[in-house]
Design a protein around this motif. Structure first.
Motif, mmCIF file in Angstrom:
data_model
loop_
_atom_site.group_PDB
_atom_site.id
_atom_site.type_symbol
_atom_site.label_atom_id
_atom_site.label_comp_id
_atom_site.label_asym_id
_atom_site.label_seq_id
_atom_site.Cartn_x
_atom_site.Cartn_y
_atom_site.Cartn_z
ATOM 1 N N THR A 59 0.742 -1.172 0.067
ATOM 2 C CA THR A 59 -0.011 0.150 -0.083
ATOM 3 C C THR A 59 0.880 1.239 -0.140
ATOM 4 O OG1 THR A 59 -0.147 0.195 2.427
ATOM 5 C CG2 THR A 59 -1.721 -1.227 1.360
ATOM 6 N N PRO A 60 0.463 2.489 -0.425
ATOM 7 C CA PRO A 60 1.195 3.723 -0.340
ATOM 8 C C PRO A 60 1.804 3.756 1.075
ATOM 9 C CG PRO A 60 -0.796 4.224 -1.316
ATOM 10 C CD PRO A 60 -1.059 2.851 -0.818
ATOM 11 N N GLU A 61 1.153 3.431 2.409
ATOM 12 C CA GLU A 61 1.796 3.373 3.699
ATOM 13 C C GLU A 61 2.832 2.490 3.826
ATOM 14 O OE1 GLU A 61 -2.266 5.215 3.558
ATOM 15 O OE2 GLU A 61 -1.398 3.362 3.051
ATOM 16 N N GLY A 62 2.496 1.202 3.291
ATOM 17 C CA GLY A 62 3.575 0.273 3.167
ATOM 18 C C GLY A 62 4.965 0.542 2.336
ATOM 19 N N GLU A 63 4.792 1.237 1.163
ATOM 20 C CA GLU A 63 5.857 1.626 0.522
ATOM 21 C C GLU A 63 6.728 2.603 1.393
ATOM 22 O OE1 GLU A 63 4.667 3.455 -2.837
ATOM 23 O OE2 GLU A 63 4.184 1.624 -3.983
ATOM 24 N N THR A 64 6.172 3.712 2.135
ATOM 25 C CA THR A 64 6.891 4.491 3.036
ATOM 26 C C THR A 64 7.453 3.695 4.183
ATOM 27 O OG1 THR A 64 5.123 6.286 2.378
ATOM 28 C CG2 THR A 64 6.540 6.576 4.731
ATOM 29 N N TYR A 65 6.768 2.901 4.826
ATOM 30 C CA TYR A 65 7.578 2.115 6.008
ATOM 31 C C TYR A 65 8.611 1.306 5.322
ATOM 32 C CZ TYR A 65 7.482 -0.609 9.943
ATOM 33 O OH TYR A 65 7.876 -1.314 11.434
ATOM 34 N N LEU A 66 8.465 0.810 4.391
ATOM 35 C CA LEU A 66 9.359 -0.259 3.848
ATOM 36 C C LEU A 66 10.882 0.626 3.507
ATOM 37 C CD1 LEU A 66 10.351 -2.994 2.793
ATOM 38 C CD2 LEU A 66 9.701 -1.842 0.488
ATOM 39 N N ALA A 67 10.628 1.611 3.044
ATOM 40 C CA ALA A 67 11.892 2.575 2.812
ATOM 41 C C ALA A 67 12.514 2.902 4.229
ATOM 42 C CB ALA A 67 11.537 3.832 2.006
ATOM 43 N N ARG A 68 11.665 3.343 5.330
ATOM 44 C CA ARG A 68 12.260 3.578 6.121
ATOM 45 C C ARG A 68 12.697 2.611 7.105
ATOM 46 N NH1 ARG A 68 14.278 7.618 7.485
ATOM 47 N NH2 ARG A 68 13.629 7.949 9.693
ATOM 48 N N ALA A 69 12.154 1.274 7.151
ATOM 49 C CA ALA A 69 12.402 0.095 7.498
ATOM 50 C C ALA A 69 13.788 -0.313 7.290
ATOM 51 C CB ALA A 69 11.551 -0.927 7.462
ATOM 52 N N ARG A 70 14.196 -0.388 5.783
ATOM 53 C CA ARG A 70 15.326 -0.617 5.337
ATOM 54 C C ARG A 70 16.217 0.339 5.858
ATOM 55 N NH1 ARG A 70 13.177 -1.790 -0.781
ATOM 56 N NH2 ARG A 70 13.101 -4.092 -0.685
ATOM 57 N N ASP A 71 16.225 1.490 5.833
ATOM 58 C CA ASP A 71 17.477 2.478 6.376
ATOM 59 C C ASP A 71 17.691 2.043 7.874
ATOM 60 O OD1 ASP A 71 17.229 3.773 4.002
ATOM 61 O OD2 ASP A 71 16.134 5.512 4.820
ATOM 62 N N ILE A 72 16.693 1.862 8.849
ATOM 63 C CA ILE A 72 16.652 1.558 10.058
ATOM 64 C C ILE A 72 17.466 0.480 10.258
ATOM 65 C CG2 ILE A 72 15.511 0.914 12.376
ATOM 66 C CD1 ILE A 72 13.445 3.179 11.300
ATOM 67 N N LEU A 73 17.217 -0.640 9.619
ATOM 68 C CA LEU A 73 17.782 -1.950 9.742
ATOM 69 C C LEU A 73 19.282 -2.024 9.238
ATOM 70 C CD1 LEU A 73 14.885 -4.405 8.551
ATOM 71 C CD2 LEU A 73 15.689 -4.088 11.140
ATOM 72 N N ALA A 74 19.321 -1.231 8.194
ATOM 73 C CA ALA A 74 20.925 -0.991 7.681
ATOM 74 C C ALA A 74 21.791 -0.369 8.758
ATOM 75 C CB ALA A 74 21.044 -0.171 6.366
ATOM 76 N N MET A 75 21.122 0.725 9.467
ATOM 77 C CA MET A 75 21.689 1.240 10.589
ATOM 78 C C MET A 75 22.077 0.397 11.543
ATOM 79 S SD MET A 75 19.834 5.133 10.379
ATOM 80 C CE MET A 75 20.922 5.878 11.732
#
Length: 296
Positions: A59-75
């Motif tokens: 969903t649009p909310e899922g796309e936003t959450y996915l991008a931030r989640a990848r950044d956070i997990l990478a950090m």
């Protein structure tokens, strides 16, 4: 499961393409994975995925959450590797994408030395001249030549080269050698498809700078295929010098209009996403290339 665990599970569902493959990856049942996703969506108060019997979609909310989640997990991964860095050399899977010509003439010849220095790193190398999504395709490093568009990504300039105009002796024997830029309008000039800026070839003449829009019998989406077409005698090309340097040195291709040709600088970039640039394996790879780039 903890919030970081829920986040990681959601990312795994998206990256693996469904609940069942994600569950296999994480060693849990599909029903347990489905419950984790439901708990995450309930806590956030939004729907992250739409699911059918055959596929999932963000969903649009899922796309936003996915991008931030990848950044956070990478950090998180970068922080953990920073803490344990003293235990040994960088390791893990490194995902890199680059163009065909750069892969063949620059990157691949360096890989034996890279793996000898960093035996704990494994490489997933994607090779394409098409545009790719660094974040969406889960890449660690994107290697590209030429100008970059504006973005929130991090780009490090590794080196710079120049473009050259050249053709095979067989083509010149058949069609004649251009002695002035205007002669190119009567020749077959081969270009990359979809790269409008590369069909405008700049030259300096008596009237000053002029740009010629060239055409030929063929186009391609691969710089390496462009070189092969030139070697086959199909026409004249204008490409980064590193692609054809050896061919010119060994006489398979002949440089043309060297005095008149205006060769703009062609930078080489290592592009990374915020967060992932701090991963030790990413840092090791980029620093390794930067050190070797001085000899390019």
């Amino acid at each position: 499961m903890s919030q970081p665990g829920d986040m990681a599970a959601f990312v795994r569902i998206v990256e693996s393409g469904g609940l069942a493959p994600a569950a296999r990856d994480l060693g849990v049942t599909p029903s347990a994975m489905s419950k984790q996703l439901a708990r995450l969506e309930a806590r956030l108060g939004v729907r992250l995925l739409t699911r059918t019997t055959r596929r999932i979609a963000l969903t649009p909310e899922g796309e936003t959450y996915l991008a931030r989640a990848r950044d956070i997990l990478a950090m998180v991964e970068a922080a953990e590797q920073d803490v344990t860095a003293g235990r040994g050399q960088p390791g893990g899977l490194l995902r890199v994408n680059t163009g065909t010509a750069f892969a063949r003439h620059r990157l691949i010849p360096l890989l034996p030395d890279f793996f000898a220095r960093y035996p704990g790193i494994t490489l997933d190398l994607g090779v394409t001249d098409r545009q790719v999504d660094l974040v969406g395709d889960q890449l660690d490093v994107l290697l590209r030549t030429g100008p970059l568009g504006d973005s929130a990504l991090l780009a490090r300039r590794l080196a710079a080269g120049r473009r050259m105009v050249c053709a095979a002796p067989a083509y010149l024997d058949r069609r004649g050698r251009p002695t002035a830029p205007e002669d190119l309008l009567a020749h077959d000039c081969l270009v990359l498809r979809g790269q409008a800026r590369l069909t405008a070839w700049p030259f300096r003449g008596a009237a000053g700078l002029q740009t010629l829009t060239v055409r030929g019998v063929a186009t391609t989406d691969s710089a390496e295929a462009l070189r092969d077409m030139a070697l086959a005698g199909l026409g004249i090309i204008r490409v980064s010098g590193f692609i054809v340097a050896r061919d010119i040195a060994e006489g398979r291709l002949v440089p043309l209009l060297e005095a008149e040709h205006v060769s703009e600088e062609v930078p080489v970039w290592a592009v990374t996403a915020p967060g992932r640039h701090r991963l030790p394996r990413v840092q090791a790879f980029v620093e390794f290339l930067a050190a070797r780039a001085a000899a390019w």
